[in-house]
Enzyme design. Structure first.
Site, PDB file in Angstrom:
ATOM      1  N   SER A   1       0.851  -1.193   0.000  1.00  0.00           N
ATOM      2  CA  SER A   1       0.000   0.000   0.000  1.00  0.00           C
ATOM      3  C   SER A   1       0.882   1.237   0.000  1.00  0.00           C
ATOM      4  O   SER A   1       1.604   1.495   0.971  1.00  0.00           O
ATOM      5  CB  SER A   1      -0.890   0.006   1.247  1.00  0.00           C
ATOM      6  OG  SER A   1      -1.465   1.284   1.392  1.00  0.00           O
TER       7      SER A   1
ATOM      8  N   HIS B   1      -1.357  -1.499  -4.123  1.00  0.00           N
ATOM      9  CA  HIS B   1      -2.609  -1.115  -3.471  1.00  0.00           C
ATOM     10  C   HIS B   1      -2.666   0.400  -3.367  1.00  0.00           C
ATOM     11  O   HIS B   1      -1.769   1.041  -2.815  1.00  0.00           O
ATOM     12  CB  HIS B   1      -2.658  -1.759  -2.083  1.00  0.00           C
ATOM     13  CG  HIS B   1      -3.950  -1.573  -1.366  1.00  0.00           C
ATOM     14  ND1 HIS B   1      -5.060  -2.362  -1.591  1.00  0.00           N
ATOM     15  CD2 HIS B   1      -4.318  -0.684  -0.405  1.00  0.00           C
ATOM     16  CE1 HIS B   1      -6.052  -1.984  -0.795  1.00  0.00           C
ATOM     17  NE2 HIS B   1      -5.632  -0.957  -0.060  1.00  0.00           N
TER      18      HIS B   1
ATOM     19  N   ASP C   1      -4.881   3.468  -2.033  1.00  0.00           N
ATOM     20  CA  ASP C   1      -5.960   3.875  -1.129  1.00  0.00           C
ATOM     21  C   ASP C   1      -6.502   5.235  -1.551  1.00  0.00           C
ATOM     22  O   ASP C   1      -5.819   6.248  -1.421  1.00  0.00           O
ATOM     23  CB  ASP C   1      -5.429   3.963   0.304  1.00  0.00           C
ATOM     24  CG  ASP C   1      -5.167   2.594   0.897  1.00  0.00           C
ATOM     25  OD1 ASP C   1      -6.072   1.748   0.841  1.00  0.00           O
ATOM     26  OD2 ASP C   1      -4.053   2.372   1.394  1.00  0.00           O
TER      27      ASP C   1
ATOM     28  N   MET D   1      -9.040   8.102  -0.762  1.00  0.00           N
ATOM     29  CA  MET D   1      -9.847   8.618   0.355  1.00  0.00           C
ATOM     30  C   MET D   1     -10.413   9.992  -0.017  1.00  0.00           C
ATOM     31  O   MET D   1      -9.704  10.815  -0.612  1.00  0.00           O
ATOM     32  CB  MET D   1      -8.982   8.742   1.604  1.00  0.00           C
ATOM     33  CG  MET D   1      -8.301   7.432   1.989  1.00  0.00           C
ATOM     34  SD  MET D   1      -7.453   7.584   3.564  1.00  0.00           S
ATOM     35  CE  MET D   1      -6.564   6.024   3.629  1.00  0.00           C
TER      36      MET D   1
ATOM     37  N   HIS E   1      -8.544   0.808  -3.817  1.00  0.00           N
ATOM     38  CA  HIS E   1      -9.435   0.662  -2.665  1.00  0.00           C
ATOM     39  C   HIS E   1     -10.131   2.005  -2.476  1.00  0.00           C
ATOM     40  O   HIS E   1      -9.514   2.972  -2.016  1.00  0.00           O
ATOM     41  CB  HIS E   1      -8.567   0.270  -1.451  1.00  0.00           C
ATOM     42  CG  HIS E   1      -9.310   0.168  -0.164  1.00  0.00           C
ATOM     43  ND1 HIS E   1      -8.659   0.042   1.047  1.00  0.00           N
ATOM     44  CD2 HIS E   1     -10.634   0.160   0.113  1.00  0.00           C
ATOM     45  CE1 HIS E   1      -9.554  -0.035   2.011  1.00  0.00           C
ATOM     46  NE2 HIS E   1     -10.760   0.034   1.476  1.00  0.00           N
TER      47      HIS E   1
ATOM     48  N   MET F   1     -12.186   4.344  -0.656  1.00  0.00           N
ATOM     49  CA  MET F   1     -12.780   4.735   0.633  1.00  0.00           C
ATOM     50  C   MET F   1     -13.481   6.065   0.410  1.00  0.00           C
ATOM     51  O   MET F   1     -13.068   7.118   0.904  1.00  0.00           O
ATOM     52  CB  MET F   1     -11.687   4.826   1.692  1.00  0.00           C
ATOM     53  CG  MET F   1     -11.274   3.449   2.203  1.00  0.00           C
ATOM     54  SD  MET F   1      -9.699   3.494   3.071  1.00  0.00           S
ATOM     55  CE  MET F   1      -8.589   3.392   1.686  1.00  0.00           C
TER      56      MET F   1
ATOM     57  N   MET G   1     -11.250  -5.406   6.099  1.00  0.00           N
ATOM     58  CA  MET G   1     -10.439  -4.413   6.810  1.00  0.00           C
ATOM     59  C   MET G   1     -10.045  -4.980   8.167  1.00  0.00           C
ATOM     60  O   MET G   1     -10.917  -5.360   8.964  1.00  0.00           O
ATOM     61  CB  MET G   1     -11.223  -3.110   7.013  1.00  0.00           C
ATOM     62  CG  MET G   1     -11.487  -2.292   5.751  1.00  0.00           C
ATOM     63  SD  MET G   1     -10.010  -1.842   4.814  1.00  0.00           S
ATOM     64  CE  MET G   1      -9.057  -0.928   6.024  1.00  0.00           C
TER      65      MET G   1
ATOM     66  N   GLY H   1      -8.653   4.616   6.887  1.00  0.00           N
ATOM     67  CA  GLY H   1      -8.327   6.042   6.987  1.00  0.00           C
ATOM     68  C   GLY H   1      -6.846   6.335   7.116  1.00  0.00           C
ATOM     69  O   GLY H   1      -6.389   7.372   6.657  1.00  0.00           O
TER      70      GLY H   1
ATOM     71  N   GLY I   1      -2.616   4.516   7.542  1.00  0.00           N
ATOM     72  CA  GLY I   1      -1.686   3.393   7.621  1.00  0.00           C
ATOM     73  C   GLY I   1      -1.105   3.315   9.019  1.00  0.00           C
ATOM     74  O   GLY I   1      -1.303   4.213   9.851  1.00  0.00           O
TER      75      GLY I   1
ATOM     76  N   ASP J   1      -6.495  -6.141   4.849  1.00  0.00           N
ATOM     77  CA  ASP J   1      -5.887  -4.810   4.722  1.00  0.00           C
ATOM     78  C   ASP J   1      -5.846  -4.119   6.078  1.00  0.00           C
ATOM     79  O   ASP J   1      -6.886  -3.782   6.644  1.00  0.00           O
ATOM     80  CB  ASP J   1      -6.734  -4.002   3.726  1.00  0.00           C
ATOM     81  CG  ASP J   1      -6.143  -2.632   3.430  1.00  0.00           C
ATOM     82  OD1 ASP J   1      -5.037  -2.326   3.899  1.00  0.00           O
ATOM     83  OD2 ASP J   1      -6.828  -1.862   2.720  1.00  0.00           O
ATOM     84  N   GLY J   2      -4.632  -3.907   6.574  1.00  0.00           N
ATOM     85  CA  GLY J   2      -4.449  -3.130   7.797  1.00  0.00           C
ATOM     86  C   GLY J   2      -3.640  -3.851   8.852  1.00  0.00           C
ATOM     87  O   GLY J   2      -4.037  -4.909   9.329  1.00  0.00           O
ATOM     88  N   GLY J   3      -2.475  -3.292   9.156  1.00  0.00           N
ATOM     89  CA  GLY J   3      -1.649  -3.854  10.223  1.00  0.00           C
ATOM     90  C   GLY J   3      -1.059  -5.214   9.896  1.00  0.00           C
ATOM     91  O   GLY J   3      -0.697  -5.963  10.808  1.00  0.00           O
TER      92      GLY J   3
ATOM     93  N   GLY K   1       1.262  -1.931   4.162  1.00  0.00           N
ATOM     94  CA  GLY K   1       1.891  -0.639   3.912  1.00  0.00           C
ATOM     95  C   GLY K   1       3.108  -0.407   4.765  1.00  0.00           C
ATOM     96  O   GLY K   1       4.248  -0.524   4.323  1.00  0.00           O
TER      97      GLY K   1
HETATM   98  C1  DX5 Z   1      -6.176   1.948   5.607  1.00  0.00           C
HETATM   99  C2  DX5 Z   1      -5.733   1.467   4.253  1.00  0.00           C
HETATM  100  C3  DX5 Z   1      -4.629   0.498   4.226  1.00  0.00           C
HETATM  101  C4  DX5 Z   1      -3.318   0.955   4.787  1.00  0.00           C
HETATM  102  C5  DX5 Z   1      -2.574  -0.268   5.229  1.00  0.00           C
HETATM  103  O1  DX5 Z   1      -7.280   2.759   5.424  1.00  0.00           O
HETATM  104  O2  DX5 Z   1      -6.831   0.862   3.590  1.00  0.00           O
HETATM  105  O3  DX5 Z   1      -4.410   0.038   2.882  1.00  0.00           O
HETATM  106  O4  DX5 Z   1      -2.538   1.659   3.894  1.00  0.00           O
HETATM  107  O5  DX5 Z   1      -1.407   0.162   5.821  1.00  0.00           O
HETATM  108  P1  DX5 Z   1      -0.734  -0.626   7.030  1.00  0.00           P
HETATM  109  O6  DX5 Z   1      -0.255  -1.930   6.484  1.00  0.00           O
HETATM  110  O7  DX5 Z   1       0.359   0.289   7.436  1.00  0.00           O
HETATM  111  O8  DX5 Z   1      -1.788  -0.809   8.073  1.00  0.00           O
HETATM  112 ZN    ZN Z   2      -6.481  -0.098   1.653  1.00  0.00          ZN
END
Ligand code: DX5
Ligand code: ZN
Length: 229
Positions: A18, A43, A45, A47, A75, A77, A145, A150, A152, A183-185, A205
């Site tokens: 990401s 990826h 994002d 927003m 993605h 959002m 998610m 929102g 990273g 996606d996330g963490g 990310g």
């Molecule tokens: C959060 C995003 C993710 C984010 C993931 O809203 O959708 O794609 O970039 O980043 P990490 O891996 O740092 O959580």
């Molecule tokens: Zn994402």
């Protein structure tokens, strides 16, 4: 390990860095490094400052990224994502909309496929997989998610492991070729667990872009638990 997870281990793992976590002043280099390091997808994002309280990238950047040759996993959002589907479809392989962002999910998914993209549907951490049941035939990708959308760099929410398993079961029972993304963490500390539950695409990310060795970071995410079957 559940039957669905055992089934899922036959497919190769895809890793989607990401770029939200990349150094934005050095984005071209960071993207090239991620591609050279073995990324399968990029990826992106998107927003809108409304569905989530943050703003990111526009179609201009998506067009430049497309020229690198790596498939884009966009993605969205954004609230009422019809306009964004129109704007990003020409650049992306996957376009994913949030269940919570539209009262017309079925129509949005149909629109994505009409535009020639793979249709994705994303679930916030509090959203039930039950929302997927009547749209499954119109879905190529389910994005779970594992943090709140929102930003990273947030910590993975462990309760999402059960949701990944439930979604894997739903997909397996349907017999449809739907991919499951998380996606996330995501990092090497939880990647095996999410793969064991049935995820096939790992969005990551902070873990990848803060690493000194992106190739090793990406490779570490692909490692599955070895099972005899
Ligand atoms: C959060 C995003 C993710 C984010 C993931 O809203 O959708 O794609 O970039 O980043 P990490 O891996 O740092 O959580
Ligand atoms: Zn994402």
């Amino acid at each position: 390990m559940s039957e669905s997870a055992a089934h899922a281990i036959t497919a190769p793992v895809k890793v989607a860095p990401s770029i939200l976590s990349a150094d934005q002043l050095d984005l071209g280099n960071q993207v090239r490094k991620a591609i050279d390091a073995g990324a399968d997808l990029l990826h992106l994002d998107i927003m809108d400052g409304h569905f989530v309280p943050n703003l990111t990238f526009g179609p201009g950047l998506a067009g430049r990224l497309q020229q690198t040759g790596i498939p884009l996993d966009a993605h969205l959002m954004v609230s009422n994502p019809g306009w964004a589907i129109e704007a990003f479809a020409r650049y992306a392989e996957y376009l994913t909309v949030h269940v919570e962002a539209t009262p017309h999910l079925h129509r949005m998914l149909r629109l994505i496929r009409e535009k020639g993209c793979k249709s994705g549907v994303a679930l916030n951490p509090s959203t039930s997989p039950g929302f997927l049941k009547y749209v499954l035939e119109d879905v190529d990708l389910i994005l779970i998610m594992t943090v709140n959308p929102g930003w990273g760099g947030q910590p993975f929410i462990p309760a999402m492991l059960q949701k990944i398993e439930e979604v894997s079961e739903l997909v397996r029972h349907s017999g449809l070729p739907v991919e499951i993304s998380v996606d996330g963490g995501i990092s090497a500390t939880n990647s095996r667990a999410v793969l064991d539950k049935g995820a096939g695409i790992l969005v990551s990310g902070n873990y990848i872009f803060s690493s000194d060795d992106m190739a090793s970071a990406i490779e570490s995410l692909r490692r599955r638990t070895l099972v005899n079957c």
